[in-house]
Design an enzyme around this catalytic site. Structure first.
Site, PDB file in Angstrom:
ATOM      1  N   LYS A  50       0.856  -1.401  -0.364  1.00 56.93           N
ATOM      2  CA  LYS A  50       0.112  -0.085   0.478  1.00 56.93           C
ATOM      3  C   LYS A  50       1.179   0.948   0.026  1.00 56.93           C
ATOM      4  O   LYS A  50       0.403   1.674  -0.499  1.00 56.93           O
ATOM      5  CB  LYS A  50      -0.963   0.011   0.720  1.00 56.93           C
ATOM      6  CG  LYS A  50      -2.088  -1.097   1.148  1.00 56.93           C
ATOM      7  CD  LYS A  50      -2.951  -0.701   2.218  1.00 56.93           C
ATOM      8  CE  LYS A  50      -3.940  -1.845   1.924  1.00 56.93           C
ATOM      9  NZ  LYS A  50      -5.383  -2.214   2.898  1.00 56.93           N
ATOM     10  N   ASN A  70      -4.995   1.951  -1.676  1.00 52.52           N
ATOM     11  CA  ASN A  70      -5.583   0.633  -1.462  1.00 52.52           C
ATOM     12  C   ASN A  70      -6.217  -0.080  -2.894  1.00 52.52           C
ATOM     13  O   ASN A  70      -6.931  -0.428  -3.842  1.00 52.52           O
ATOM     14  CB  ASN A  70      -6.708   0.050  -0.466  1.00 52.52           C
ATOM     15  CG  ASN A  70      -7.615   0.895  -0.926  1.00 52.52           C
ATOM     16  OD1 ASN A  70      -8.283   1.485  -1.143  1.00 52.52           O
ATOM     17  ND2 ASN A  70      -8.719   0.241  -0.329  1.00 52.52           N
ATOM     18  N   ASP A 107     -10.491   2.794   2.460  1.00 46.85           N
ATOM     19  CA  ASP A 107     -10.300   1.696   3.547  1.00 46.85           C
ATOM     20  C   ASP A 107     -11.511   2.101   4.111  1.00 46.85           C
ATOM     21  O   ASP A 107     -12.140   1.617   5.433  1.00 46.85           O
ATOM     22  CB  ASP A 107      -9.249   1.154   4.213  1.00 46.85           C
ATOM     23  CG  ASP A 107      -8.732   0.305   3.518  1.00 46.85           C
ATOM     24  OD1 ASP A 107      -9.300   0.458   3.029  1.00 46.85           O
ATOM     25  OD2 ASP A 107      -7.353   0.077   4.050  1.00 46.85           O
ATOM     26  N   ASN A 159      -1.522   2.973  21.539  1.00 46.61           N
ATOM     27  CA  ASN A 159      -0.826   1.676  20.651  1.00 46.61           C
ATOM     28  C   ASN A 159       0.350   1.496  21.343  1.00 46.61           C
ATOM     29  O   ASN A 159       0.634   1.588  22.162  1.00 46.61           O
ATOM     30  CB  ASN A 159      -0.048   2.248  19.254  1.00 46.61           C
ATOM     31  CG  ASN A 159       0.079   0.840  18.200  1.00 46.61           C
ATOM     32  OD1 ASN A 159      -0.351   0.244  18.097  1.00 46.61           O
ATOM     33  ND2 ASN A 159       1.719   1.361  18.432  1.00 46.61           N
ATOM     34  N   THR A 187       3.042   0.976  20.460  1.00 50.84           N
ATOM     35  CA  THR A 187       4.387   1.864  20.588  1.00 50.84           C
ATOM     36  C   THR A 187       3.870   3.292  20.808  1.00 50.84           C
ATOM     37  O   THR A 187       3.008   3.885  19.480  1.00 50.84           O
ATOM     38  CB  THR A 187       5.068   1.329  19.256  1.00 50.84           C
ATOM     39  OG1 THR A 187       5.570  -0.080  18.988  1.00 50.84           O
ATOM     40  CG2 THR A 187       5.969   2.201  18.743  1.00 50.84           C
TER      41      THR A 187
END
Ligand code: NDP
Length: 270
Positions: free
Chosen positions: A66, A87, A102, A151, A153
């Site tokens: 992508k 995408n 998306d 998240n 990270t």
């Protein structure tokens, strides 16, 4: 003349895109062929360009290409630019357009199919990978009260929030930043917890009448179970988003929007 489209990725055998687009074409009586193409990182660019040169009209792009597709496109839509990922490629006479469908697929599934409005709602997004990059701008355009991205990270979530800071309603932080608070919509967008795994240990509550949405698909995912334990009356998987993003790609290519419901029902039965 038969119009040719394809999905490109690695691996690709699992892709449902050929099935989805063939079903859409049937709705309109369109004459099109849709194939799945396996590429390697070294051959991605030349494979796309060869497909276009042979008369191909458009391509869907899936992992891990992508970002490479965003680099290859001559022009990007606003939502593809915000995502930094593409995408959907459309081969026009004047160049290659890169789009990202998306987020629209997700927002349409939540608001139109499930009937859950996002305006004024408190949204928690768990995960800050490629999928989250694709959904944040369309989620913001639905005018929620705010979006918190958490998240494992933390720096990744913070960077995504920072990139959208002009909009002012996105914050990012570590998983703990969810802080046991209540959210109207909780979206799970990590690759953890598939199959027999565990959903990430995030402390949240789902408000009464709220929604838990897993981008992954499966009958009853670990996240869907976790979210029900935390108050979600409605917990769904990401199959509706998958069909929605494909329908939006079809619209970008051919100017008409397929009816997602019968195709989603067909997939759910399968
Ligand atoms: P990426 O590989 O880009 O990102 C993975 C994310 O998962 C990162 O945020 C990563 O955190 C996190 N993660 C991975 N393992 C763990 C773990 N053990 N604990 C906590 N967090 C973890 O994946 P994508 O964003 O592309 O995809 C995410 C999910 O969304 C996948 O399940 C994918 O199938 C699904 N998806 C569904 C779509 C649909 O149409 N329904 C469309 C696109 C994606 P960290 O940054 O710390 O590594």
């Amino acid at each position: 003349m038969t119009d040719c489209y394809a999905v490109i990725g690695n691996p690709i055998a699992q892709s449902k895109s050929p099935l989805l687009h063939t079903a859409f074409a049937r709705q309109f009586g369109h004459d099109l062929r849709y194939e799945a193409i396996l590429a390697e990182p070294e051959t991605f660019r030349e494979t796309v360009l060869a497909f276009a040169a042979a008369g191909g009209r458009g391509m869907n792009v899936t992992a891990p290409f992508k970002l490479a597709a965003a680099e290859l496109a001559d022009t990007l839509t606003e939502r593809a630019r915000a995502a930094g990922a593409v995408n959907t490629l459309k081969f026009d006479p004047d160049g290659i357009l890169g789009d990202n469908t998306d987020g629209v697929g997700l927002v349409g599934d939540i608001q139109d199919r499930l009937g859950v409005p996002l305006a004024g709602r408190r949204i928690l997004v768990i995960g800050a990978g490629g999928a989250t990059r694709g959904i944040l701008l369309p989620l913001l355009q639905a005018r929620p009260a705010g979006i918190l991205v958490v998240n494992r990270t933390a720096a990744r979530a913070e960077a995504l929030a920072h990139a959208l800071e002009a909009a002012g309603r996105v914050r990012g932080g570590p998983l703990e930043a969810a802080g046991g608070q209540e959210y109207d919509v909780v979206i799970h967008a990590t690759s953890a917890g598939l199959n027999e795994g565990e959903a990430p240990p995030v402390d949240y509550r789902v408000a009464a009448g709220g929604l838990a949405y897993d981008l992954a698909y499966g009958e009853d995912t670990p996240f869907m179970r976790q979210a029900r334990d935390r108050g979600a009356a409605l917990a769904v998987d990401g199959l509706g988003m998958l069909v929605g993003q494909a329908a939006e790609s079809y619209r970008v290519w051919r100017g008409v929007r397929p009816d997602v419901r019968p195709v989603l029902e067909q997939l759910q039965l399968a």
